[in-house]
Write an enzyme that holds these catalytic residues in place. Sequence first.
Site, PDB file in Angstrom:
ATOM      1  N   ASP A   1      41.710  45.066  40.542  1.00 14.19           N
ATOM      2  CA  ASP A   1      42.288  44.716  39.249  1.00 14.19           C
ATOM      3  C   ASP A   1      43.423  45.646  38.856  1.00 14.19           C
ATOM      4  O   ASP A   1      44.390  45.221  38.211  1.00 14.19           O
ATOM      5  CB  ASP A   1      41.201  44.741  38.168  1.00 14.19           C
ATOM      6  CG  ASP A   1      40.403  43.449  38.146  1.00 14.19           C
ATOM      7  OD1 ASP A   1      40.383  42.758  39.182  1.00 14.19           O
ATOM      8  OD2 ASP A   1      39.800  43.132  37.116  1.00 14.19           O
TER       9      ASP A   1
ATOM     10  N   GLU B   1      43.460  40.210  32.485  1.00 14.08           N
ATOM     11  CA  GLU B   1      43.130  41.394  31.702  1.00 14.08           C
ATOM     12  C   GLU B   1      44.395  41.925  31.026  1.00 14.08           C
ATOM     13  O   GLU B   1      45.489  41.858  31.585  1.00 14.08           O
ATOM     14  CB  GLU B   1      42.534  42.489  32.588  1.00 14.08           C
ATOM     15  CG  GLU B   1      41.127  42.181  33.034  1.00 14.08           C
ATOM     16  CD  GLU B   1      40.475  43.316  33.773  1.00 14.08           C
ATOM     17  OE1 GLU B   1      39.257  43.279  33.961  1.00 14.08           O
ATOM     18  OE2 GLU B   1      41.194  44.255  34.193  1.00 14.08           O
TER      19      GLU B   1
ATOM     20  N   CYS C   1      33.655  46.783  42.997  1.00 15.18           N
ATOM     21  CA  CYS C   1      34.621  46.671  41.905  1.00 15.18           C
ATOM     22  C   CYS C   1      34.606  45.305  41.223  1.00 15.18           C
ATOM     23  O   CYS C   1      34.310  44.284  41.846  1.00 15.18           O
ATOM     24  CB  CYS C   1      36.019  46.986  42.424  1.00 15.18           C
ATOM     25  SG  CYS C   1      36.200  48.720  42.906  1.00 15.18           S
ATOM     26  N   ASP C   2      34.900  45.345  39.936  1.00 15.95           N
ATOM     27  CA  ASP C   2      35.264  44.223  39.078  1.00 15.95           C
ATOM     28  C   ASP C   2      34.560  42.904  39.405  1.00 15.95           C
ATOM     29  O   ASP C   2      33.372  42.783  39.215  1.00 15.95           O
ATOM     30  CB  ASP C   2      36.787  44.075  39.081  1.00 15.95           C
ATOM     31  CG  ASP C   2      37.431  45.343  38.516  1.00 15.95           C
ATOM     32  OD1 ASP C   2      37.318  45.564  37.316  1.00 15.95           O
ATOM     33  OD2 ASP C   2      37.997  46.117  39.300  1.00 15.95           O
ATOM     34  N   LYS C   3      35.281  41.916  39.940  1.00 17.07           N
ATOM     35  CA  LYS C   3      34.705  40.592  40.122  1.00 17.07           C
ATOM     36  C   LYS C   3      33.800  40.492  41.335  1.00 17.07           C
ATOM     37  O   LYS C   3      33.061  39.521  41.481  1.00 17.07           O
ATOM     38  CB  LYS C   3      35.826  39.543  40.253  1.00 17.07           C
ATOM     39  CG  LYS C   3      36.161  38.797  38.999  1.00 17.07           C
ATOM     40  CD  LYS C   3      36.165  39.652  37.753  1.00 17.07           C
ATOM     41  CE  LYS C   3      37.477  40.364  37.584  1.00 17.07           C
ATOM     42  NZ  LYS C   3      37.492  41.724  37.223  1.00 17.07           N
TER      43      LYS C   3
ATOM     44  N   SER D   1      40.583  44.963  30.345  1.00 18.09           N
ATOM     45  CA  SER D   1      39.989  45.886  31.308  1.00 18.09           C
ATOM     46  C   SER D   1      38.927  46.698  30.592  1.00 18.09           C
ATOM     47  O   SER D   1      38.993  46.921  29.379  1.00 18.09           O
ATOM     48  CB  SER D   1      41.067  46.815  31.861  1.00 18.09           C
ATOM     49  OG  SER D   1      40.483  47.959  32.451  1.00 18.09           O
TER      50      SER D   1
ATOM     51  N   CYS E   1      36.936  53.169  39.855  1.00 16.35           N
ATOM     52  CA  CYS E   1      37.613  54.069  38.913  1.00 16.35           C
ATOM     53  C   CYS E   1      36.630  54.727  37.955  1.00 16.35           C
ATOM     54  O   CYS E   1      35.703  54.100  37.462  1.00 16.35           O
ATOM     55  CB  CYS E   1      38.693  53.307  38.157  1.00 16.35           C
ATOM     56  SG  CYS E   1      40.005  52.706  39.243  1.00 16.35           S
TER      57      CYS E   1
END
Length: 553
Positions: free
Chosen positions: A78, A442, A119-121, A468, A191
Site C-alpha cells: 500500500d 486510501e 501486509c494490508d489486504k 491508511s 510498517c
Amino acid sequence: MRSDVVKKGLGRAPHRSLLKAMGYTDEEISRPLIGVVNSANEIIPGHIHLNLMAEAVKAGVRLAGGMPVAFPAIGVCDGIAMGHMGMKYSLASRELIADSIEVMAMAHPFDGLVMIPNCDKIVPGMLMAALRLNIPAIFISGGPMLAGKLEGETVDLISVFEGVGGVKAKRITPSRLKMLEDCACPGCGSCSGMYTANSMNCVTEALGMGLPGNGTIPAVQAARVRLAKQAGMKIMDLLRKNIRPRDIATLDAFKNAIAVDMALGCSTNTVLHLPAIAHEAGITLDLDLFNAISAKVPNLCRLSPAGPHHMEDLDMAGGIHAVLKEISPLGVLHLNAMTATGKTLRQNLQGARILSHEVIRPVRKPYQKEGGIAILRGNLAPDGAVVKQSAVAENMLVNEGIARVFDSEDDAIAAILGGKIHAGDIVVIRYEGPKGGPGMREMLGPTSAIVGMGLDKTVALLTDGRFSGGTRGAAIGHISPEAAEGGPIALVQEGDRIAIHLPKKTLTLKISKEEFARREKAWKLRQPKIKSGYLARYAKLVSSASTGAVFKE
C-alpha cells in the site's frame, strides 16, 4: 484425509507419478498434505523475508509428521501503491487473493493450510479464504518492522509522508526529509506503527487464528522463526482434532477481536475487513456492533500514528494476550472461544501479563473511556462512516466547518499542498468509494499533507474512500452510501456547512430537507472511470463499504 482423493488407489497412479516428478517420495506422499500459502515477493518490505518464514513452517510441518507443499499468493504494498493509479488495485486485490487460494486448495485438495501473510489486504484476503474453505488452517505473519531512529528521535514511514507536507510548509528542510527517507524504514517487516497490516495481524491473533505473538513479535527476531515452526507443528494438531476455521472464528471470537481492536486503537480498515471475513462464515457484523463494544472497552494503547509507541514496544509490554488479559475483567470477552492453539482463550490467558503499563495502560487509567474506533451516522452518512477517534485532537471532536469539495484525491492533494485549504475548512473527497474509485483508495496522501502543513488540529477530511492505518487527525472515511451510488456525499456543494460530533456519533450536512430533496432529484449517475480490465469488473460486483466491500451475491 482430503488429499486421499489424489493419492490413494489404482486409478491415482498418474497423480502419484506427477507428485514424484517433483522429488516427493512414497513416504512423503502418504502423509497429510499441508498447503503453505507463501505471499513472499520482492516489492513489499513486509514480505521480502517470508521465504525464511515458509522454510520454518515447512520444518515444523515435517517435525509433526506432515508433508508441506508451498504455493504463492500475490500482494500489493500500500505504501508504494499510494498516491497514484496503483492504489485503486489494493483493496481489489483482497478478493483475488481469497479466490486464488480457493482455486489452489480445491484443485489440489490439501488437508490443511498454513497462511503466511503480513501486509494490508493479504491478511484479510487469506482469512476470507480460510473461512470460505473451512479446512484446518493457521496463520503466521511475517511480523512488524522495527521503528527507525533519527538523531535520537523514533521515526517511521508516516514521518516521511508527513514530512512531504512539512517541506511544502517550510516546517522542515528537504535535507531533513532525505534523512527521514533514509532511516524511517530500517528493514523487513510490516510498517512499525498500528497501521492496517499490524492491525490485521493483531486482530488475527485476537480472533484465535494465529498463535500468541503472531501480531507483535518483530520480523527480525529469532522468536518469529520459532513461532513459524510452532505454527507448522500446530496445524497437524488442528488436523488431528479436526478444528476448523469456523470452529474458531465464531461470532464470539469476532467480538473478542473487535474488543482488542478498540483497546489498541487499530486502523479504520479493520471495520472494512472484519465484516468481509465474517461474511465468508455466514456471520453478519453490523457496524453498530463496533460502537456497542467501543462503549465498553477503553482505549489503552496509543501506538503510532496516535502516540509515541511502536509495535516493538507493544511486544515488549506483553503483546496482544497481555491486552486481552487487561480487558478480561470488563466482562466483554468470550473466554470459552476456541483458538488455533487447540485451547480456549481462557486457557491461553493464564500465563499472560502486562510488562509495561506505560505502553498498555490499565483499564482504570485509559487514554479514553471509549475504544479507538467510532461509527458515525447522520444525513451525510445514513449507512455509516468510520473514524479512528483515538487519533483525533480533543478540540476536533466537536467541529463545524465549511465544505471544500473535490471529486478525486489528486485534486484535494493539489489544493492542500498549494495552500488553498485553511483553518476551519472540511475537505470532502468523493467518488473514491469501492465502486466510484473504483477500489476505494486510501487517503494517506491528503491526510499526511494536512498534518505536514500543520492543519490537523483545524481541518477535517471526509471521504467515501478510506484511510491508511497511518492516518491521524479528524479523518472520517467509508461514508456510505458512496457518491457513485448517489449517496448524500454526492450532494455536498462548495461552501456548505458540515457538523461533526464524535461524542454523539453524528455527521450532518446542514441544509434543509427541501434543499436536500432538490439536489437528490438533480443528481445524475456518472459514467465509470475505468471501462475495461479487472477494475471495471470489480466496480460492477463490489458492494458498499458498510458491508465490507464484498462482492455482491
